[in-house]
Design a protein around this motif. Structure first.
Motif, PDB file in Angstrom:
ATOM      1  N   SER A  84     -30.901  29.488 -20.735  1.00  0.00           N
ATOM      2  CA  SER A  84     -30.975  28.280 -19.895  1.00  0.00           C
ATOM      3  C   SER A  84     -30.902  28.684 -18.426  1.00  0.00           C
ATOM      4  CB  SER A  84     -29.853  27.304 -20.255  1.00  0.00           C
ATOM      5  OG  SER A  84     -28.602  27.934 -20.119  1.00  0.00           O
ATOM      6  N   LEU A  85     -31.251  27.735 -17.577  1.00  0.00           N
ATOM      7  CA  LEU A  85     -31.301  27.988 -16.133  1.00  0.00           C
ATOM      8  C   LEU A  85     -29.884  28.103 -15.564  1.00  0.00           C
ATOM      9  CD1 LEU A  85     -33.642  27.971 -13.992  1.00  0.00           C
ATOM     10  CD2 LEU A  85     -33.071  25.565 -13.611  1.00  0.00           C
ATOM     11  N   ASN A  86     -29.659  29.088 -14.689  1.00  0.00           N
ATOM     12  CA  ASN A  86     -28.365  29.211 -14.014  1.00  0.00           C
ATOM     13  C   ASN A  86     -28.428  28.524 -12.654  1.00  0.00           C
ATOM     14  OD1 ASN A  86     -26.639  30.501 -15.750  1.00  0.00           O
ATOM     15  ND2 ASN A  86     -27.283  32.546 -15.144  1.00  0.00           N
ATOM     16  N   PRO A  87     -27.380  27.807 -12.271  1.00  0.00           N
ATOM     17  CA  PRO A  87     -27.461  26.994 -11.046  1.00  0.00           C
ATOM     18  C   PRO A  87     -27.171  27.774  -9.766  1.00  0.00           C
ATOM     19  CG  PRO A  87     -25.350  26.638 -12.102  1.00  0.00           C
ATOM     20  CD  PRO A  87     -26.081  27.653 -12.950  1.00  0.00           C
ATOM     21  N   TYR A  88     -27.878  28.865  -9.545  1.00  0.00           N
ATOM     22  CA  TYR A  88     -27.634  29.679  -8.352  1.00  0.00           C
ATOM     23  C   TYR A  88     -28.942  29.917  -7.588  1.00  0.00           C
ATOM     24  CZ  TYR A  88     -23.409  30.675 -10.983  1.00  0.00           C
ATOM     25  OH  TYR A  88     -22.259  30.540 -11.696  1.00  0.00           O
ATOM     26  N   GLY A  89     -28.813  30.377  -6.343  1.00  0.00           N
ATOM     27  CA  GLY A  89     -29.962  30.808  -5.549  1.00  0.00           C
ATOM     28  C   GLY A  89     -31.040  29.750  -5.447  1.00  0.00           C
ATOM     29  N   PHE A  90     -32.321  30.197  -5.599  1.00  0.00           N
ATOM     30  CA  PHE A  90     -33.441  29.259  -5.485  1.00  0.00           C
ATOM     31  C   PHE A  90     -33.351  28.185  -6.577  1.00  0.00           C
ATOM     32  CE2 PHE A  90     -36.133  33.062  -3.803  1.00  0.00           C
ATOM     33  CZ  PHE A  90     -35.509  32.968  -2.567  1.00  0.00           C
ATOM     34  N   ALA A  91     -32.782  28.544  -7.737  1.00  0.00           N
ATOM     35  CA  ALA A  91     -32.662  27.567  -8.838  1.00  0.00           C
ATOM     36  C   ALA A  91     -31.795  26.394  -8.409  1.00  0.00           C
ATOM     37  CB  ALA A  91     -32.068  28.242 -10.076  1.00  0.00           C
ATOM     38  N   ALA A  92     -30.743  26.676  -7.610  1.00  0.00           N
ATOM     39  CA  ALA A  92     -29.878  25.592  -7.123  1.00  0.00           C
ATOM     40  C   ALA A  92     -30.644  24.729  -6.121  1.00  0.00           C
ATOM     41  CB  ALA A  92     -28.623  26.185  -6.476  1.00  0.00           C
ATOM     42  N   GLU A  93     -31.382  25.412  -5.215  1.00  0.00           N
ATOM     43  CA  GLU A  93     -32.150  24.663  -4.207  1.00  0.00           C
ATOM     44  C   GLU A  93     -33.201  23.769  -4.870  1.00  0.00           C
ATOM     45  OE1 GLU A  93     -33.918  27.561  -1.592  1.00  0.00           O
ATOM     46  OE2 GLU A  93     -31.976  28.480  -1.206  1.00  0.00           O
ATOM     47  N   MET A 148     -24.991  32.902  -1.446  1.00  0.00           N
ATOM     48  CA  MET A 148     -25.115  31.506  -0.987  1.00  0.00           C
ATOM     49  C   MET A 148     -24.068  31.201   0.098  1.00  0.00           C
ATOM     50  SD  MET A 148     -25.677  29.983  -4.849  1.00  0.00           S
ATOM     51  CE  MET A 148     -25.613  28.220  -4.620  1.00  0.00           C
ATOM     52  N   GLY A 149     -23.256  32.226   0.474  1.00  0.00           N
ATOM     53  CA  GLY A 149     -22.346  32.060   1.605  1.00  0.00           C
ATOM     54  C   GLY A 149     -20.872  31.964   1.243  1.00  0.00           C
ATOM     55  N   ASP A 150     -20.522  32.075  -0.026  1.00  0.00           N
ATOM     56  CA  ASP A 150     -19.121  31.938  -0.420  1.00  0.00           C
ATOM     57  C   ASP A 150     -18.625  33.240  -1.075  1.00  0.00           C
ATOM     58  OD1 ASP A 150     -16.683  31.317  -1.522  1.00  0.00           O
ATOM     59  OD2 ASP A 150     -17.278  29.330  -2.211  1.00  0.00           O
ATOM     60  N   VAL A 151     -17.763  33.976  -0.368  1.00  0.00           N
ATOM     61  CA  VAL A 151     -17.317  35.277  -0.874  1.00  0.00           C
ATOM     62  C   VAL A 151     -15.960  35.184  -1.607  1.00  0.00           C
ATOM     63  CG1 VAL A 151     -18.598  36.689   0.761  1.00  0.00           C
ATOM     64  CG2 VAL A 151     -16.348  35.823   1.402  1.00  0.00           C
ATOM     65  N   HIS A 152     -15.669  34.023  -2.139  1.00  0.00           N
ATOM     66  CA  HIS A 152     -14.392  33.776  -2.802  1.00  0.00           C
ATOM     67  C   HIS A 152     -14.054  34.846  -3.855  1.00  0.00           C
ATOM     68  CE1 HIS A 152     -11.174  31.353  -4.556  1.00  0.00           C
ATOM     69  NE2 HIS A 152     -11.681  31.635  -5.742  1.00  0.00           N
ATOM     70  N   PHE A 153     -15.070  35.340  -4.575  1.00  0.00           N
ATOM     71  CA  PHE A 153     -14.794  36.269  -5.676  1.00  0.00           C
ATOM     72  C   PHE A 153     -14.951  37.742  -5.284  1.00  0.00           C
ATOM     73  CE2 PHE A 153     -15.762  32.308  -7.893  1.00  0.00           C
ATOM     74  CZ  PHE A 153     -14.724  32.268  -8.813  1.00  0.00           C
ATOM     75  N   ASN A 154     -15.079  38.026  -4.005  1.00  0.00           N
ATOM     76  CA  ASN A 154     -15.234  39.424  -3.588  1.00  0.00           C
ATOM     77  C   ASN A 154     -13.975  40.227  -3.958  1.00  0.00           C
ATOM     78  OD1 ASN A 154     -14.789  41.700  -1.651  1.00  0.00           O
ATOM     79  ND2 ASN A 154     -16.893  41.190  -1.150  1.00  0.00           N
ATOM     80  N   TYR A 190     -15.917  27.199 -10.646  1.00  0.00           N
ATOM     81  CA  TYR A 190     -15.621  27.120  -9.210  1.00  0.00           C
ATOM     82  C   TYR A 190     -16.816  26.509  -8.463  1.00  0.00           C
ATOM     83  CZ  TYR A 190     -14.777  28.825  -4.462  1.00  0.00           C
ATOM     84  OH  TYR A 190     -14.614  28.920  -3.106  1.00  0.00           O
ATOM     85  N   LEU A 191     -18.003  26.954  -8.833  1.00  0.00           N
ATOM     86  CA  LEU A 191     -19.209  26.456  -8.156  1.00  0.00           C
ATOM     87  C   LEU A 191     -19.374  24.950  -8.376  1.00  0.00           C
ATOM     88  CD1 LEU A 191     -21.988  27.220  -6.715  1.00  0.00           C
ATOM     89  CD2 LEU A 191     -22.950  27.200  -8.995  1.00  0.00           C
ATOM     90  N   GLU A 192     -19.098  24.517  -9.601  1.00  0.00           N
ATOM     91  CA  GLU A 192     -19.357  23.113  -9.939  1.00  0.00           C
ATOM     92  C   GLU A 192     -18.211  22.173  -9.563  1.00  0.00           C
ATOM     93  OE1 GLU A 192     -22.358  24.015 -13.693  1.00  0.00           O
ATOM     94  OE2 GLU A 192     -20.375  23.202 -14.106  1.00  0.00           O
ATOM     95  N   SER A 193     -16.963  22.725  -9.526  1.00  0.00           N
ATOM     96  CA  SER A 193     -15.833  21.808  -9.316  1.00  0.00           C
ATOM     97  C   SER A 193     -14.894  22.231  -8.189  1.00  0.00           C
ATOM     98  CB  SER A 193     -15.019  21.710 -10.618  1.00  0.00           C
ATOM     99  OG  SER A 193     -14.275  22.906 -10.810  1.00  0.00           O
ATOM    100  N   GLY A 194     -15.097  23.451  -7.654  1.00  0.00           N
ATOM    101  CA  GLY A 194     -14.203  23.939  -6.604  1.00  0.00           C
ATOM    102  C   GLY A 194     -12.946  24.576  -7.172  1.00  0.00           C
TER     103      GLY A 194
END
Ligand code: SF4
Ligand code: SF4
Length: 480
Positions: free
Chosen positions: A274-283, A369-375, A425-429
């Motif tokens: 299935s499609l992952n909601p990241y990158g161009f797929a999110a846009e 996508m600009g969020d380095v929370h998991f670095n 995290y991406l979907e709900s914070g």
């Protein structure tokens, strides 16, 4: 008195009650039997008594310690991947790509954006970090962008890793994830000589593949893909070239045609993703996305179709095979995306082109996508112990268990399912959330429901097919 060991249950859509215990053994019982169980009226006279006892739903009356030890041994086997810390190491050798696929999850960079190339000294530093992993089995996967565009770093990494391997007790595997469109004969010969397997993408017949997977230079990506697929098989060997597909709104109703394309091109199976909601797929989610219920409906219909194909030829669906392996065997599957605790960081990890470390490809995509929370750190700055044993990864993993996740904690599919804190995290914070009603849960619950309906009511022929998939699945770790 009959005493039950812990189990989860579900009034299954097939009208029976599905029971699954802590070690992943399952049984269907009629609703009347289930009522006897919960009201304390279940006795030896019930015809399922000894079956449930042998599957460790009931204590052995004379030896409770024996039941617990057997449960613990099975539980340990299922979680054996935890001992193999960390075996999959993905390297983004460049973010550049000669394609710009509609759903590209990494938001790949222009063909000439060399600032996104991994320097050789970073690649070698990553290999040093990889070899500090306690895992005996190391898989290095080259990703992108398109890794063949920055081939010198792939070569240097392979040669350096092989040199280090000689002084270690590790087994080393390599995978090249490539769109195949620009791969050269020299690159394929290098892959053959160094045992590098190829993982590629095929989304269907020419119109669909070209629609999804767009060449920056114009022209047909499908035509180049086909030409190089056959060259790759000839040089590297048929068994060493595999493909997977990504399902968008455009391909959702075309799965039978896509399966046919895989068969015509000589693939021995398909992975319907299935499609992952990241990158161009999110846009582009408004155009490419779909309701997960629709995906489950299309996927399960495709699975029925694939089962009928298997009456005359071996052609597994790989995602179903992973789930079936979990349900029917006590072994680990080594499938990082669906584990509890989550496999991120502890089973698989990804190194970005600049040496930054992320617990999963999705975490790296989130950073893009600009969020380095998991670095987790950077190989140039941080020692292995800090990256893999530091507070960041510990805190991510601590909550990444279905056993402590709302909804999952009481779900009958808990023993076979997993969790994805990055997607949460991406979907709900928040990395931990109530899973019921999320796309992740709808997908997995729907597919599990289908698979268990099948297991409850399958013909001998279907049983043979399913076991042939499980028995020949390379993802099942029988030594674990
Ligand atoms: S999905 Fe892969 S091949 Fe397609 S644009 Fe992205 S990196 Fe390139
Ligand atoms: S995600 Fe859904 S299907 Fe999976 S364990 Fe949690 S509640 Fe069950």
């Amino acid at each position: 008195m009959t005493r039950f060991l812990p189990f989860q249950f579900r009034y299954h859509p097939n009208g029976q009650v599905l029971l699954v215990n802590e070690c992943g053994d399952y049984s269907f019982v009629p609703q009347s039997t289930f009522e006897d169980i919960i009201s304390g009226n279940f006795t030896k006279e019930n015809r399922q008594y000894f079956d449930l006892q042998s599957r460790l739903f009931l204590e052995q009356a004379e030896n409770n310690e024996f039941s617990l030890q057997k449960t613990a041994a099975k539980y340990r086997s299922r979680k054996a991947y935890l001992r193999d810390f960390t075996s999959l190491h993905m390297m983004v050798v460049t973010l550049r790509c000669n394609q710009r696929c509609e759903y590209c999850q990494v938001s790949c960079a222009e063909h000439d954006a060399h600032k996104y190339d991994m320097p050789v000294h970073t690649a070698l530093k990553i290999v040093d970090t990889i070899f500090e992993s306690p895992s005996k089995s190391i898989k290095i996967e080259f990703q992108g962008g398109e890794p063949t565009l920055h081939w010198d770093v792939v070569k240097e990494t392979v040669l350096y890793a092989k040199k280090k391997q000689q002084k270690s007790d590790k087994v080393l595997y390599f995978v090249l994830c490539t769109n195949l469109t620009g791969i050269t004969k020299e690159q394929l010969l290098f892959c053959r000589d160094h045992g590098i397997c190829i993982s590629t993408s095929l989304d269907g017949a020419k119109p669909l593949h070209d629609k999804h997977r767009v060449l920056r230079s114009r022209g047909s990506s499908y035509d180049l893909f086909i030409r190089n697929l056959f060259l790759a098989r000839e040089i590297v060997g048929e068994d060493n070239v595999d493909a997977l597909m990504t399902t968008t709104a455009f391909s959702l109703r075309k799965l039978p045609e896509i399966i046919e394309e895989y068969i015509v091109l000589g693939f021995n199976g398909i992975f319907i993703r299935s499609l992952n909601p990241y990158g161009f797929a999110a846009e582009q989610s408004g155009v490419l996305g779909y309701d997960m219920h629709e995906f489950v409906a299309a996927y399960t219909e495709a699975l029925r179709h694939i089962l009928s194909i298997n009456r005359t030829r071996f052609f597994p669906e790989h995602f179903a095979t992973i789930l079936l392996s979990r349900i029917l065997t006590p072994f680990s599957t080594g499938f990082v995306d669906l584990q509890s605790p989550a496999g991120i960081g502890i089973s698989g990890v990804i190194y970005d082109y600049d040496g930054s470390v992320y617990p999963s490809d999705e975490a790296r995509m989130l950073a893009r996508m600009g969020d380095v929370h998991f670095n987790l750190g950077n190989v140039h700055r941080d020692p292995y112990k800090e990256i893999f044993g530091g507070s960041k990864l510990r805190s991510i993993i601590k909550d990444a268990c279905v056993e402590v996740t709302p909804s999952c904690a009481h779900c009958v599919y808990q023993a076979f399912c997993g969790t994805d804190p990055v997607r949460n995290y991406l979907e709900s914070g928040s990395e931990i959330r109530k899973m019921e009603g999320t796309p992740f849960c709808i997908k997995h619950k729907g597919i599990f429901d289908f698979i268990f309906s099948l297991l409850a009511d399958m013909s001998e022929e279907e049983e043979n097919i399913i076991w042939s998939w499980v028995a020949r699945s390379p993802t099942v770790d029988r030594n674990a």
